[in-house]
Design an enzyme around this catalytic site. Structure first.
Site, PDB file in Angstrom:
ATOM      1  CB  SER A 250      23.759  21.783  13.182  1.00 14.33           C
ATOM      2  OG  SER A 250      25.107  20.411  13.354  1.00 14.33           O
ATOM      3  CE  LYS A 302      32.174  -2.726  10.988  1.00 11.99           C
ATOM      4  NZ  LYS A 302      32.975  -1.501  10.528  1.00 11.99           N
TER       5      LYS A 302
END
Length: 458
Positions: A250, A302
């Protein structure tokens, strides 16, 4: 320099050799010189404690020096501008010399090492043992000690080039040491540019070997770390090599992919070019308990998902979109940094992991090798290997004389200091301020027994 000069002048006096007429200085310790040194040290300590403020340079006590001298020093140190002291942030371990002392110990155990005299650490052959009985001054003996390190029997190496080694094997998922990475990179780039300017050679080459171990973590943190390594890879004249002994997955592989060459062991875990996120949501549990959770937003997307608040399809879609964008940026980064994967990036950027051998077949790495083997290759090729280590000061960060930071002396210095102490004690207690150096076994033992006794008494 000033401290050394002052102490030298206070502890020595000029004498003239009646035979040669040559002037020299000999050690002369008397109550007056001791008092002078005490006053000098006290003065310097006061100056340090008061932070260089001339208004309180002397404190409430009468000045120890004439008023004119105090006024002069006051004018020098009185300033409202603070300039922080330049610190040494990094040190360099010479990997080529790592086992030198072990080699000497092995040679000694095998009986193949040339014996050293305990008095001045210089090699002695059998024919000179019964002939040597030389009168030496303290200065000469100390020079012999310093000039004859424990590695004197090793051949002097000649190097074809230099490789710097960065140890990034202790990276965490949060990557809280990112500042150390960027500082090392900046140091290497500064040194490389300075070397090119100094020698006027724009083609000067430097290899940087990164020892990397990381399972990944925050995309933001590891993205920044990868960009730091990319600064090295983009610099003309620098070759970046990453060695993976255990895992580079990763974010770890995001960093590794910036290198010109990736080396891994057969069982190292490589890949995991993917992104994931997870959130625990307690909305339903709170609702069952009769607790109402309220979320207020200014902006449609948001914080679409959180630990509280009802989860809806729009919020999940917005979160998935952010992950997809991050994954696309990850893929583009790997494909750009490692062009060999450009045509099959979709094949390897699935989040899968591979062991070293399989990773080599998919061109995720370039060689199957341990980092130790690669560093050994560089040394055999005549390279000087310098490992960058953080400069950690000893003494718990305390301060010593005049407020200077205390350092833990290296073993070589400790050995030299011990010999110098013995010689100094013998020299001080000898009537003629000289020591007779005898290399015969019994005389040497008797001499050192006397020195140790005098040292204990002192």
């Amino acid at each position: 320099r000033e401290l050394r000069k002052t102490a030298y002048n206070l502890l020595t006096v000029k004498v003239v050799d009646k035979k040669t007429g040559e002037q020299k200085r000999i050690l002369s310790v008397n109550p007056t010189s001791v008092i002078r040194i005490f006053l000098f040290v006290t003065f310097m300590l006061r100056m340090n404690i008061n932070g260089g403020d001339g208004d309180d340079l002397m404190g409430d006590e009468p000045p120890m020096y004439p008023t004119s001298s105090a006024a002069l020093l006051s004018s020098i140190f009185k300033s409202s501008i603070y300039v922080p002291r330049i610190e040494q942030h990094w040190a360099f371990e010479r990997i080529n010399d790592r086992y030198d002392k072990d080699m000497l110990a092995f040679q000694k155990a095998m009986g193949e090492m040339i014996p050293l005299t305990p008095a001045n650490s210089t090699a002695v052959n059998e024919t000179s043992i019964n002939e040597t009985k030389t009168k030496l001054s303290l200065g000469t003996m100390l020079q012999d000690i310093v000039k004859s390190p424990s590695t004197a029997h090793l051949p002097k190496r000649k190097y074809k080039g230099t490789a710097l080694v960065m140890d990034l094997t202790a990276l965490t998922t949060s990557l809280n040491n990112i500042d150390l990475i960027r500082d090392q990179v900046s140091l290497i780039l500064f040194q490389h540019a300075s070397n090119q300017t100094l020698h006027g050679n724009e083609k000067a080459e430097l290899e940087v070997v990164v020892l990397l171990e990381s399972p990944g973590g925050s995309a933001v943190e590891y993205g920044l770390a990868a960009q730091q390594l990319l600064r090295l890879a983009k610099e003309p004249g620098i070759k970046l090599t990453v060695c993976v002994d255990k895992v580079a997955a990763s974010g770890g592989y995001m960093m590794a992919s910036t290198a010109h060459q990736i080396i891994a062991t057969p069982f190292a875990i490589i890949g995991s070019i993917g992104v994931y996120g997870q959130v625990l949501n307690f909305h339903n549990l709170l609702k069952e308990k009769g607790v109402q959770d309220l979320i207020f937003r200014a902006g449609e997307n948001k914080a679409p998902l959180g630990m509280i608040g009802e989860v809806n399809e729009a919020g999940m879609a917005a979160t998935q979109s952010m992950l997809d964008e991050t994954h696309e940026a990850f893929r583009n980064h790997v494909a750009t940094s490692r062009p060999i994967l450009k045509d099959k990036i979709l094949e390897v950027a699935t989040g899968d992991i591979w062991l070293g051998q399989a990773a080599l077949e998919k061109n995720l790495i370039d060689r199957l090798l341990t980092s130790d083997e690669y560093l050994q290759e560089l040394m055999k090729d005549g390279r000087r290997l310098l490992k960058i280590v953080q400069n950690r000061r000893g003494g718990g960060g305390g301060r010593g004389l005049f407020g200077l930071r205390t350092h833990r002396p290296p073993a070589e210095f400790t050995s030299i200091a011990a010999k110098a102490k013995d010689l100094l004690v013998a020299w001080l207690l000898d009537e003629k301020s000289q020591v007779y150096n005898t290399v015969s076994g019994q005389s040497q033992k008797a001499m050192y027994a006397t020195i140790q006794t005098k040292s204990a008494i002192s």
